[in-house]
Design an enzyme around this catalytic site. Structure first.
Site, PDB file in Angstrom:
ATOM      1  N   CYS A 135       0.838  -1.204   0.000  1.00  0.00           N
ATOM      2  CA  CYS A 135       0.000   0.000   0.000  1.00  0.00           C
ATOM      3  C   CYS A 135       0.871   1.252   0.000  1.00  0.00           C
ATOM      4  O   CYS A 135       0.702   2.149  -0.821  1.00  0.00           O
ATOM      5  CB  CYS A 135      -0.921  -0.018   1.211  1.00  0.00           C
ATOM      6  N   GLU A 210      -4.658  -5.166  -2.886  1.00  0.00           N
ATOM      7  CA  GLU A 210      -4.782  -3.758  -3.284  1.00  0.00           C
ATOM      8  C   GLU A 210      -5.581  -3.644  -4.581  1.00  0.00           C
ATOM      9  O   GLU A 210      -6.445  -2.768  -4.717  1.00  0.00           O
ATOM     10  CB  GLU A 210      -3.394  -3.140  -3.482  1.00  0.00           C
TER      11      GLU A 210
END
Length: 223
Positions: A135, A210
């Protein structure tokens, strides 16, 4: 090549999909529906809360005072500076920070969060920290790409999402990115090849989560 670069190279086939994802291209050209952006911000606010818990778990398990200080410093930024970007946008769209945390957590988000928290609880300090780095690293590169494309395409000026791009390529976030890359290299320098391979697996898995998060955001709250 640094280990942080090795991780990003290993996840490159997944990351390439971020850059052409309809949610990202919608921000680039300014056509993304605000309802979907608000949904994304609420889900990401919940994500950041548990992201900080992963850091907190790693902090508790850590015995190196220098690493503890680094974790503590960046955890403060996560729960304050980065969250402020979300709060500003939510306020503009008529929502409060409490609205974000009270919203139902999407199943895709919950699965991602549970994965990171489990790795942090059951794995090593390195494994816990690596689980959130997909991230940290990808957001900088996504924002850098989005801002560059928007400027190239002439859609940056008066783009509602320009502030999001600016925040994730700005000095504060770039500082987090650089410190995280340094941390990544420092905590893995003495690991075996097998241990590093395990970290690459975690990083790729988080990168896939993600991508699922962007898919979730694009479907929106009514999917």
């Amino acid at each position: 090549m640094s280990f942080a670069q090795e991780l990003m190279t290993a996840a490159a086939p997944v990351w390439e999909k971020y850059m052409t994802h309809p949610f990202i291209t919608g921000m680039i050209d300014g056509t993304l529906e605000k309802e979907k952006f608000a949904f994304y911000l609420m889900q990401d606010s919940q994500y950041l809360k548990d992201y900080a818990k992963v850091y907190a778990t790693s902090f508790i398990k850590c015995d190196d005072i220098h690493l503890m200080r680094a974790i503590y410093r960046d955890m403060q930024v996560i729960v304050s500076d980065e969250s402020m970007t979300h709060i500003r946008y939510l306020k503009d769209m008529g929502y409060t920070e409490d609205d974000a945390y009270a919203a139902p957590t999407a199943p895709e988000n919950r699965e991602y969060l549970d994965y990171m928290l489990q790795v942090a609880r059951e794995g090593s300090v390195q494994e816990g920290l690596i689980s959130v780095m997909a991230c940290t690293f990808s957001y900088y590169h996504i924002a850098l790409h989005a801002r560059s494309q928007a400027m190239k395409n002439g859609t940056y000026e008066n783009n509602y999402f320009a502030a999001w791009m600016d925040d994730y390529v700005g000095e504060t976030y770039k500082g987090i990115y650089d410190r995280t890359a340094d941390m990544c290299d420092e905590i893995t320098c003495s690991l075996s090849g097998a241990e590093k391979d395990r970290l690459k697996e975690i990083f790729i898995r988080s990168s896939e989560y993600e991508l699922g998060f962007w898919d979730m955001a694009m479907r929106g709250p009514n999917a």
